[in-house]
Design an enzyme around this catalytic site. Structure first.
Site, PDB file in Angstrom:
ATOM      1  N   ASP A  45      -0.674 -16.240  -0.009  1.00  0.00           N
ATOM      2  CA  ASP A  45      -0.856 -14.795   0.151  1.00  0.00           C
ATOM      3  C   ASP A  45      -1.562 -14.230  -1.080  1.00  0.00           C
ATOM      4  O   ASP A  45      -1.139 -14.465  -2.209  1.00  0.00           O
ATOM      5  CB  ASP A  45       0.520 -14.128   0.291  1.00  0.00           C
ATOM      6  CG  ASP A  45       0.384 -12.627   0.480  1.00  0.00           C
ATOM      7  OD1 ASP A  45       0.159 -12.194   1.621  1.00  0.00           O
ATOM      8  OD2 ASP A  45       0.455 -11.893  -0.525  1.00  0.00           O
ATOM      9  N   TYR A  50      -4.972  -8.168  -6.506  1.00  0.00           N
ATOM     10  CA  TYR A  50      -4.322  -9.138  -7.409  1.00  0.00           C
ATOM     11  C   TYR A  50      -5.348  -9.797  -8.339  1.00  0.00           C
ATOM     12  O   TYR A  50      -4.980 -10.505  -9.267  1.00  0.00           O
ATOM     13  CB  TYR A  50      -3.577 -10.237  -6.637  1.00  0.00           C
ATOM     14  CG  TYR A  50      -2.580  -9.785  -5.593  1.00  0.00           C
ATOM     15  CD1 TYR A  50      -2.089  -8.472  -5.571  1.00  0.00           C
ATOM     16  CD2 TYR A  50      -2.113 -10.661  -4.621  1.00  0.00           C
ATOM     17  CE1 TYR A  50      -1.181  -8.060  -4.596  1.00  0.00           C
ATOM     18  CE2 TYR A  50      -1.200 -10.266  -3.655  1.00  0.00           C
ATOM     19  CZ  TYR A  50      -0.757  -8.955  -3.645  1.00  0.00           C
ATOM     20  OH  TYR A  50       0.138  -8.568  -2.673  1.00  0.00           O
ATOM     21  N   LYS A  79      -6.023  -8.967   2.065  1.00  0.00           N
ATOM     22  CA  LYS A  79      -5.795  -7.575   2.500  1.00  0.00           C
ATOM     23  C   LYS A  79      -6.958  -6.649   2.144  1.00  0.00           C
ATOM     24  O   LYS A  79      -7.638  -6.878   1.147  1.00  0.00           O
ATOM     25  CB  LYS A  79      -4.518  -7.052   1.821  1.00  0.00           C
ATOM     26  CG  LYS A  79      -3.363  -8.061   1.901  1.00  0.00           C
ATOM     27  CD  LYS A  79      -2.102  -7.649   1.209  1.00  0.00           C
ATOM     28  CE  LYS A  79      -1.089  -8.777   1.193  1.00  0.00           C
ATOM     29  NZ  LYS A  79      -1.100  -9.600  -0.004  1.00  0.00           N
ATOM     30  N   HIS A 112      -3.636  -3.202   3.280  1.00  0.00           N
ATOM     31  CA  HIS A 112      -2.663  -3.378   2.198  1.00  0.00           C
ATOM     32  C   HIS A 112      -1.678  -2.217   2.065  1.00  0.00           C
ATOM     33  O   HIS A 112      -0.500  -2.420   1.806  1.00  0.00           O
ATOM     34  CB  HIS A 112      -3.408  -3.582   0.867  1.00  0.00           C
ATOM     35  CG  HIS A 112      -2.599  -4.298  -0.172  1.00  0.00           C
ATOM     36  ND1 HIS A 112      -3.162  -5.056  -1.157  1.00  0.00           N
ATOM     37  CD2 HIS A 112      -1.265  -4.370  -0.372  1.00  0.00           C
ATOM     38  CE1 HIS A 112      -2.209  -5.562  -1.917  1.00  0.00           C
ATOM     39  NE2 HIS A 112      -1.054  -5.155  -1.463  1.00  0.00           N
ATOM     40  N   GLN A 185       3.857  -6.751   6.370  1.00  0.00           N
ATOM     41  CA  GLN A 185       4.331  -7.271   5.079  1.00  0.00           C
ATOM     42  C   GLN A 185       4.947  -6.113   4.284  1.00  0.00           C
ATOM     43  O   GLN A 185       4.286  -5.107   4.026  1.00  0.00           O
ATOM     44  CB  GLN A 185       3.170  -7.900   4.303  1.00  0.00           C
ATOM     45  CG  GLN A 185       3.689  -8.621   3.071  1.00  0.00           C
ATOM     46  CD  GLN A 185       2.625  -9.326   2.262  1.00  0.00           C
ATOM     47  OE1 GLN A 185       2.452  -9.040   1.083  1.00  0.00           O
ATOM     48  NE2 GLN A 185       1.911 -10.248   2.873  1.00  0.00           N
TER      49      GLN A 185
END
Ligand code: A2P
Length: 321
Positions: A45, A50, A79, A112, A185
């Protein structure tokens, strides 16, 4: 070790235990991913925010080219960032992610966050002089979802889903969706079990992925909440169940989720913990264990990732909490 899988509406299997990469720095991630793939993780993931997709791409390419792994055995999730919520944003960002990850398709692509930021160059977190996040209030979830569906039709992702959306927001998307909302998520752990949301998702055939399944001590420390928010791993109930099964507290916290068919994506860069976190398929929690762990739920009071680290985010009309 072969991790158990759940089946998405498109018939594809999603490994119930994935490798989380939020807060893993570029420097530590190459070795961590090598360890994770060697330990049997196949579900990874990530997200543009990130800032590690490039590193993941390098490692995946190396493993695939060496023949140690096949693309179809991997399950890769990324995402659309909050700056991509605009016409053309989804296709721009999926192309960027595919390029960085060195892949021709994703297994799952998520929106996201339900809130949006302005697009200011390549800045993923644009802020004004006072440090307020530059929110973009023109968010249109239905238009976004249509853009997401186009990515499935184009073969750029096999499935699509949402992250951090609330029930009302998901319901609205569902009522217009032509492609299934395959996954949600959200933050979910022993202290914040999200029972209502899990039940809502079950009814709507949406697989749930738990982010921060170990209670994200990294973020807790970053927020300076170390003293205030207790660690799941130090909880006496969790410790006692761990002793009973000769497992670690982290393994109990993760097993509690996956035994309920909730996908978990723990992050670790430590080789021993990477191995431990997937070593969950040789024992079962019994009814008594499950009952005790359920009693540790503290509801929304235990939410850690409330996005208040984005100054002013609560002013966004689609702020979900
Ligand atoms: P590290 O990377 O040093 O292992 P979450 O996935 O909930 O965000 O939690 C990630 C945090 O938990 C990281 O700080 C990670 O540190 C730590 N962690 C991951 N696996 C374990 C484990 N098995 N035992 C204890 N801490 C862990």
């Amino acid at each position: 070790m072969t991790a158990k899988t759940i089946t998405l509406p498109n018939g594809r299997n999603m490994p119930i235990l994935g490798f989380g990469t939020w807060q893993a720095t570029k420097e530590e991630l190459t070795a961590a991913l090598d360890n994770a793939l060697a330990a049997g993780y196949r579900h990874i993931d990530t997200a543009p925010v990130y800032e590690n997709e490039e590193v993941i791409g390098e490692v995946l390419e190396r493993w695939i080219h060496s023949g140690k792994i096949k693309r179809e055995d991997l399950f890769i999730v990324t995402k659309v960032p909050p700056t991509g919520h605009r016409p053309g944003g989804v296709s721009k960002w999926i192309d960027k992610s595919l390029n960085a990850l060195r892949l021709s398709y994703l297994d799952l692509y998520l929106i996201h966050t339900p809130f949006s930021f302005e697009e200011v160059g390549d800045d993923l977190h644009p802020k004004d002089e006072e440090g307020n996040i530059k929110i973009d209030t023109n968010t249109d979830h239905l238009a976004m979802w249509q853009e997401m569906e186009k990515q499935v039709a184009a073969g750029k992702t096999l499935a699509i889903g949402l992250s951090n959306f609330n029930e009302k927001q998901i319901t609205r998307v569902l009522s217009h969706a032509k492609q299934p909302v395959s996954n949600l998520q959200i933050e979910l752990h022993v202290y914040f079990q999200q029972k209502e949301m899990v039940s809502f998702c079950r009814k709507n055939n949406i697989a749930v992925t738990a982010y921060s399944p170990l209670g994200t001590r990294g973020l807790v420390k970053m927020l300076g909440q170390d003293e205030k928010i207790p660690s799941i791993m130090d909880n006496s109930v969790v410790i006692n169940i761990a002793k009973k099964h000769q497992k670690t507290s982290a393994q109990i916290a993760l097993k509690f989720l996956i035994q309920q068919n909730i996908v978990a994506i723990p992050k670790s860069t430590n080789p021993v913990r990477i191995q431990d976190n997937i070593n969950l398929f040789d024992f079962e929690l019994d009814k008594e264990d499950l009952k005790e762990l359920e009693s540790l739920d503290r509801g929304t009071a235990a939410r850690i990732c409330d996005f208040n680290f984005f100054k002013g985010i609560r002013n966004h009309p689609e702020f979900p909490f």
